[in-house]
Design a protein around this motif. Structure first.
Motif, short mmCIF file in Angstrom:
data_model
loop_
_atom_site.label_atom_id
_atom_site.label_comp_id
_atom_site.label_asym_id
_atom_site.label_seq_id
_atom_site.Cartn_x
_atom_site.Cartn_y
_atom_site.Cartn_z
N GLY A 1 0.84 -1.22 0.00
CA GLY A 1 0.00 0.00 0.00
C GLY A 1 0.86 1.25 0.00
N HIS A 2 0.21 2.26 -0.27
CA HIS A 2 0.91 3.56 -0.27
C HIS A 2 0.41 4.37 0.91
N PHE A 3 1.16 4.35 1.94
CA PHE A 3 0.76 5.06 3.17
C PHE A 3 0.59 6.56 2.92
N SER A 4 1.56 7.13 2.21
CA SER A 4 1.51 8.58 1.99
C SER A 4 0.33 8.98 1.13
N LEU A 5 0.03 8.18 0.09
CA LEU A 5 -1.09 8.50 -0.77
C LEU A 5 -2.42 8.39 -0.01
N GLY A 6 -2.54 7.37 0.80
CA GLY A 6 -3.75 7.22 1.61
C GLY A 6 -3.89 8.35 2.62
N LEU A 7 -2.74 8.74 3.17
CA LEU A 7 -2.77 9.83 4.14
C LEU A 7 -3.29 11.12 3.48
N VAL A 8 -2.79 11.42 2.30
CA VAL A 8 -3.23 12.62 1.57
C VAL A 8 -4.71 12.52 1.20
#
Length: 445
Positions: A35-42
């Motif tokens: 997963g993409h933590f940073s993308l989900g965070l944004v």
């Protein structure tokens, strides 16, 4: 850029960013197993910002109108108009503008010093004079001097009738024993005689006498008539020449009596006239004929002289001024006349009186203190008497606004600040979204 545009742009960018950062469909980066933590965070931050911005947009819009056409619990300002109006009126009239609050501000000021400052710095002295002059000039122009003269005439006649000739002659003899007094009186008599001589009735009588004498002079002698006609010496011309000679003689006599230089011949004749007049004055107290003369003059004034006309003429000249006296000689004397305050004879005296009163006020702490106390007491009394009108005035002003105007009026005052709620809602939503995403991500482990 105002805050409304900023809030709209913030909401639009949040919504577009949330759509483009969904991890499963985002074109920004492919989904991996980790997963993409940073993308989900944004994505969560933008999504929460969108939700917060929308919620606050709905809330702000619901204050004034129906957002998305939803009528349930919206248009708060219009639905609660009466309650809001009553609260505004209550606050302004009883809390903000009550007598105590206003007077606490008024008592901090020295109204006397404010008035003095107005006189000294703002040309207030001249402005006050102009107001008084123009007001009195207008009153003078509209005053009915004829009616006043008619009202005063019976009183004047009564006073003249009650005059005792013996008392008059005795008083005159005592006062006029001094040379300078007798000269002033003789000068006054000469001036009065000149005015009487120029009176229309006297002029007509003199003209008739001139006509009679001319006819006697001409008789049946055509030569005399021809000579008079050849030199254009008609009755009116003779009267004009006579008037000029009388005026010159009287003017010279008055000048000599006042000690001004005149022709030696005129000075000699004036001295003879003054001597005879002075001798007459000295004999007044003991001469019964003089007393009889005073009685005859009194009788003449009470029976033959139109006192009302003289009173009106004096009022017109000294109160209304030369502009009015000139205008009444025109074909339409009843027309309205606009007086020129600069030509009014009482202007200088009134101006000096005003200056003296202002200077006295400036130099008198006692007057200033009395004025300050009077003003503050008057203001407080007026506030107490008319305080009930404040709610009426506010209600009247607010009731003139229909719902649309009221909405626009209130929104124009507070809209910019309310838009900051939307911006703050988006920011807070983004922060909450980030926090929840981090918590949910940690709980997976």
């Amino acid at each position: 850029m105002n805050n409304k545009w900023k809030a709209n742009i913030t909401l639009a960018l949040s919504a577009i960013g949330a759509a483009f950062t969904i991890p499963t469909v985002s074109p920004i980066a492919p989904v991996t197993a980790a997963g993409h933590f940073s993308l989900g965070l944004v994505n969560h931050a933008l999504l929460s910002a969108t939700i917060g911005g929308l919620a606050d947009w709905f809330a702000v819009t619901a204050l004034f109108r129906k957002p998305l056409g939803i009528s349930f619990r919206t248009q708060i300002l219009i639905r609660n108009r009466k309650r809001i109006m009553d609260a505004i009126v209550e606050f302004v009239s009883n809390d903000l503008l009550n007598t105590r609050n206003i007077m606490s501000t008024v008592r901090e000021q020295n109204t006397a010093l404010l008035l003095i400052d107005y006189f000294n710095r703002n040309n207030g002295r001249r402005k006050l004079k102009n107001i008084i002059f123009n007001l009195l000039a207008e009153i003078a122009a509209k005053s009915n001097t004829h009616h006043f003269a008619q009202s005063v005439t019976p009183l004047v006649q009564k006073e003249i009738s009650s005059v005792d000739p013996t008392q008059i002659t005795t008083a005159l003899a005592n006062v006029l024993s001094k040379k300078h007094h007798s000269k002033k009186i003789l000068a006054f008599i000469c001036d009065a005689a000149q005015s009487i001589f120029h009176a229309p009735t006297v002029q007509r009588a003199v003209l008739q006498k001139i006509t009679s004498l001319r006819r006697e002079y001409e008789g049946s002698n055509t030569g005399r008539a021809f000579v008079l006609s050849a030199i254009n010496l008609n009755d009116e011309k003779i009267l004009s020449i006579l008037n000029d000679n009388v005026d010159k003689k009287i003017a010279s006599t008055i000048s000599a009596l006042n000690g001004e230089p005149v022709d030696p011949g005129d000075a000699a004749s004036t001295n003879e006239l003054f001597g005879a007049f002075n001798a007459l004055l000295k004999s007044i107290a003991t001469d019964s004929s003089a007393r009889n003369f005073v009685g005859a003059v009194k009788s003449f004034f009470t029976t033959n002289v139109h006192i009302a006309d003289y009173v009106q003429m004096w009022l017109d000249k000294n109160i209304k001024g030369s502009s009015y006296v000139t205008s009444v000689a025109k074909p339409n004397p009843n027309a309205d006349v606009e007086l020129n305050p600069d030509e009014l004879q009482w202007r200088n005296a009134l101006e000096k009186l005003i200056d003296d009163k202002i200077d006295g006020f400036i130099n008198s702490p006692m007057q200033q203190d009395a004025f300050d106390r009077f003003v503050k007491k008057s203001v407080e009394q007026i506030l107490d008497d008319y305080h009930a009108t404040i709610p009426e005035l506010i209600n009247e002003r607010l009731n003139k606004l229909d719902d649309q105007q009221l909405t626009e009026f209130v929104e124009s005052r507070v809209s910019d600040d309310l838009q900051m709620i939307r911006i703050n809602g988006a920011v807070c939503g983004a922060c909450v979204g980030v926090g929840l995403y981090v918590v949910s991500w940690l709980l997976k482990f």
